[in-house]
Scaffold this motif. Sequence first.
Motif, mmCIF file in Angstrom:
data_model
loop_
_atom_site.group_PDB
_atom_site.id
_atom_site.type_symbol
_atom_site.label_atom_id
_atom_site.label_comp_id
_atom_site.label_asym_id
_atom_site.label_seq_id
_atom_site.Cartn_x
_atom_site.Cartn_y
_atom_site.Cartn_z
ATOM 1 N N TRP A 183 -84.636 55.188 35.006
ATOM 2 C CA TRP A 183 -84.127 54.407 36.132
ATOM 3 C C TRP A 183 -84.940 53.134 36.345
ATOM 4 O O TRP A 183 -86.173 53.157 36.277
ATOM 5 N N LYS A 186 -80.150 55.700 45.988
ATOM 6 C CA LYS A 186 -80.991 55.643 44.795
ATOM 7 C C LYS A 186 -82.006 54.507 44.922
ATOM 8 O O LYS A 186 -83.163 54.659 44.519
ATOM 9 N N ALA A 236 -76.301 51.895 29.530
ATOM 10 C CA ALA A 236 -76.756 51.660 30.894
ATOM 11 C C ALA A 236 -75.574 51.553 31.845
ATOM 12 O O ALA A 236 -74.500 51.069 31.468
ATOM 13 N N ASP A 274 -76.134 51.755 44.459
ATOM 14 C CA ASP A 274 -76.332 53.015 45.168
ATOM 15 C C ASP A 274 -77.540 52.902 46.107
ATOM 16 O O ASP A 274 -78.699 52.920 45.673
ATOM 17 N N THR A 285 -88.228 58.568 35.459
ATOM 18 C CA THR A 285 -87.534 59.266 34.374
ATOM 19 C C THR A 285 -87.250 60.658 34.916
ATOM 20 O O THR A 285 -88.175 61.396 35.263
ATOM 21 N N ASP A 286 -85.979 60.996 35.026
ATOM 22 C CA ASP A 286 -85.645 62.274 35.670
ATOM 23 C C ASP A 286 -85.677 63.443 34.687
ATOM 24 O O ASP A 286 -85.922 63.278 33.486
ATOM 25 N N GLN A 330 -79.212 52.719 35.562
ATOM 26 C CA GLN A 330 -79.435 54.066 35.045
ATOM 27 C C GLN A 330 -79.255 53.989 33.535
ATOM 28 O O GLN A 330 -78.163 53.663 33.051
ATOM 29 N N HIS A 353 -82.792 60.724 32.036
ATOM 30 C CA HIS A 353 -82.275 59.408 32.412
ATOM 31 C C HIS A 353 -83.439 58.558 32.908
ATOM 32 O O HIS A 353 -84.312 59.038 33.613
ATOM 33 N N ILE A 368 -79.013 56.002 30.115
ATOM 34 C CA ILE A 368 -78.709 57.350 29.645
ATOM 35 C C ILE A 368 -78.960 57.373 28.141
ATOM 36 O O ILE A 368 -78.195 56.803 27.363
ATOM 37 N N VAL A 393 -79.353 49.059 40.848
ATOM 38 C CA VAL A 393 -79.941 50.168 40.103
ATOM 39 C C VAL A 393 -79.376 50.143 38.696
ATOM 40 O O VAL A 393 -78.172 49.966 38.504
#
Length: 175
Positions: free
Chosen positions: A61, A107, A99, A104, A54-55, A133, A59, A135, A131
């Motif tokens: 992941w 990533k 999502a 990537d 979790t950044d 992501q 976000h 959001i 991946v």
Amino acid sequence: METQKKESHQNNLIEKDAIDKMRKLIDKGGSCFFVTRANLSNAHKSRPMAVQKTDEVGHVWFLSAADSVKNMEIAKDTNVTLYFQGSSHSDFLELNGHAVVSKDRAKIEELWDPTLKAWFPEGKEDPSVSVIQFIPESGYYWDNKHGNTIAGIKVLINALGGGSVDDSREGELNL
């Protein structure tokens, strides 16, 4: 007749406070139910997923098989809901958002964990690794004010004394 003022348990959070709360609850749970909306029967589909990261902007992941049903459903409808549970009595979190699926490689390298070889035998170079992501756009949380030990003691004391206690705290997360 005397009336007791009931303490509000609603604590809505915005921006950085909402992201900090979200990250704290995700860290406690570590995995979630990942719910997609697009499928053949128009019913929601739910499956467990381990969070890879979790950044700082909130976000979430995941790594997933590119040919999974989940990825196919995201291609049809990017709306996703995540449900987390940190313990049996608290630390519940619902996140709604969308999502994005990618391949990537940088990533994948960043998120890779050796335990994932159980799903991807060729390791991080496995061509089927993708991946996801997530959001978040909104969320809701439920937890307690004083931690599980104190909450448990309060419940026990009040159960023995016939009283009631509500140690809960909940609120919207506006991200």
